[in-house]
Motif scaffolding. Structure first.
Motif: not given
Length: 408
Positions: A42, A117, A121
């Motif tokens: 990530l 994020e 992910l």
């Protein structure tokens, strides 16, 4: 902390002994058919790359495609995901829907990630498992700390990778993205149907039946509202900050408004504040644990005064507590039946997507009611036939269905 997969296998062994399960099938059911472990790089907002671990356990697909949620939690372990995939197999088979057991998880605290994020992910997880999922293979769904928005990102990423639309690859989607009517309260509605059937078996009168509900989140609050609307007396509810009790009955709608305004059910006018532990020990007809797992344990099961327990949460009662409640003559409707309304409407969503249909809310509820009532009657009959508790009966019924398909 007890190992969830070991607990699951104890439940399998207990049911296998009651039903004289074929030894070869018993052996095969002791492990998932496939477990995927994926590393998810990530790129954080800072520009640094961090590596996360994700799992997908595909336990058994004898009855149909693998089915089960994906959770984002720092406490995710492989044994937990394997156990949850086993319980999903049991849950689908207990209510006789044509789906198998699956579960996924990523070891992450999503509260520490930005929205961007979390999206990266989620797409990264799909890039790791996409060859092994699909509406004809394995159908994930939301779970702890995953949302319809996350499901939307996952579906979008999957469709980019396979190059065609496949709305049935994921359930728990927003209505406008192909989700099902009634999904938002389906877990509670299924719980209401089995509670109603239990009350009939006990020859109780709804208006005289007292109910305490631990947990006033989505499932618990809907269950309180629906039961109250049917005349049941909701005498206590709780949330993470505390609990309230009023033995003459609470005005559930007013409690809901109070919680929205104040952030908690505590300090509701006319009710007495008690603790979350106290609510489990009230002298009521029905106790509904609707929040966390492992809340009824060997330490407090002896103090439970309810005549029946309906498990709306997953795993709220430990195996040791099960035995104590059984000795006390308390009837327990297990989670694999009581909260199966959620996965049943997920199955409906998948079926609508695959067939290109959209059912009305009324159609969904009619279908859900029949499935839940039939499953309750079947499991109650198994309990009576073998003189066993309802949890073991649910496992006997479910594993019997899976074994029959495996031996064909």
């Amino acid at each position: 902390m007890s190992n969830p997969f070991e607990n699951a296998m104890k439940q399998l062994d207990k049911a296998a002994a009651v039903m004289n399960l074929d030894r070869d099938i018993h052996t095969v059911l002791r492990q998932p058919e496939r477990v995927l472990t994926v590393s998810i790089p990530l790129k954080r907002d800072s520009g640094e790359v961090e590596l996360f671990t994700g799992y997908r356990s595909q336990f058994n697909n004898a009855l149909g495609v693998y089915k089960g949620g994906i959770r984002y939690h720092p406490g995710v372990t492989l044994d937990e995901v394997k156990a949850l995939s086993f319980w999903m197999m049991v849950k689908c088979a207990a209510v006789n829907i044509p789906m198998g057991g699956g579960k996924g998880g990523v070891i992450v605290n999503p509260k520490e990630l930005s929205e961007g994020e979390i999206e990266r992910l989620s797409r990264g997880y799909v890039r790791g498992v996409w060859r092994d999922i699909g509406s004809d293979k394995d159908v994930p769904a939301p779970d702890v700390y995953t949302t319809p928005q996350i499901m939307g990102w996952m579906r979008d990423e999957y469709e980019k990778l396979v190059g065609h639309d496949d709305p049935g690859v994921i359930t728990g989607k927003a209505l406008e993205d192909g989700g099902s009517e009634a999904r938002s309260y389906s877990t509670a509605q299924g719980g209401v149907y089995v509670t109603r059937e239990l009350v009939k078996k006990m020859n109780w009168i709804p208006e005289e039946t007292t109910v305490a509900i631990q947990g006033f989140g989505n499932a618990g609050s809907y269950m309180a509202k629906i039961l109250s609307g049917l005349g049941y007396k909701i005498v206590a509810v709780s949330d993470s900050r505390g609990a309230i009790v009023h033995m003459n009955g609470l005005d559930v709608t007013a409690v809901d408004t109070h919680k929205k305004e104040s952030g908690s059910v505590s300090d509701f006018a006319g009710a007495e504040n008690i603790s979350n532990e106290d609510i489990l020990e009230l002298a009521v007809d029905i106790l509904v644990p609707a929040a966390l797992e492992n809340v009824i344990t060997a330490d407090n099961a002896g103090n439970v005064q309810a005549k029946a327990v309906v498990e709306l949460a997953n795993g709220p009662t430990t195996p040791e507590a099960d035995e104590i409640l059984k000795e006390k003559g308390i009837i327990l409707v297990p989670d694999v039946l009581a909260n199966a309304g959620g996965v049943t409407v997920s199955y409906f969503e998948w079926e609508q997507n695959v067939k290109g249909e959209h059912w009305s809310e009324e159609d969904v509820l009619v279908k859900l009611e029949k499935i839940m009532v039939d499953a309750f009657d079947d499991i109650w009959g198994t309990k009576e036939k073998h003189t066993i508790d309802m949890r073991t009966a649910a496992f006997v019924s479910a594993i019997g269905r899976v074994a029959k398909k495996m031996s064909v």
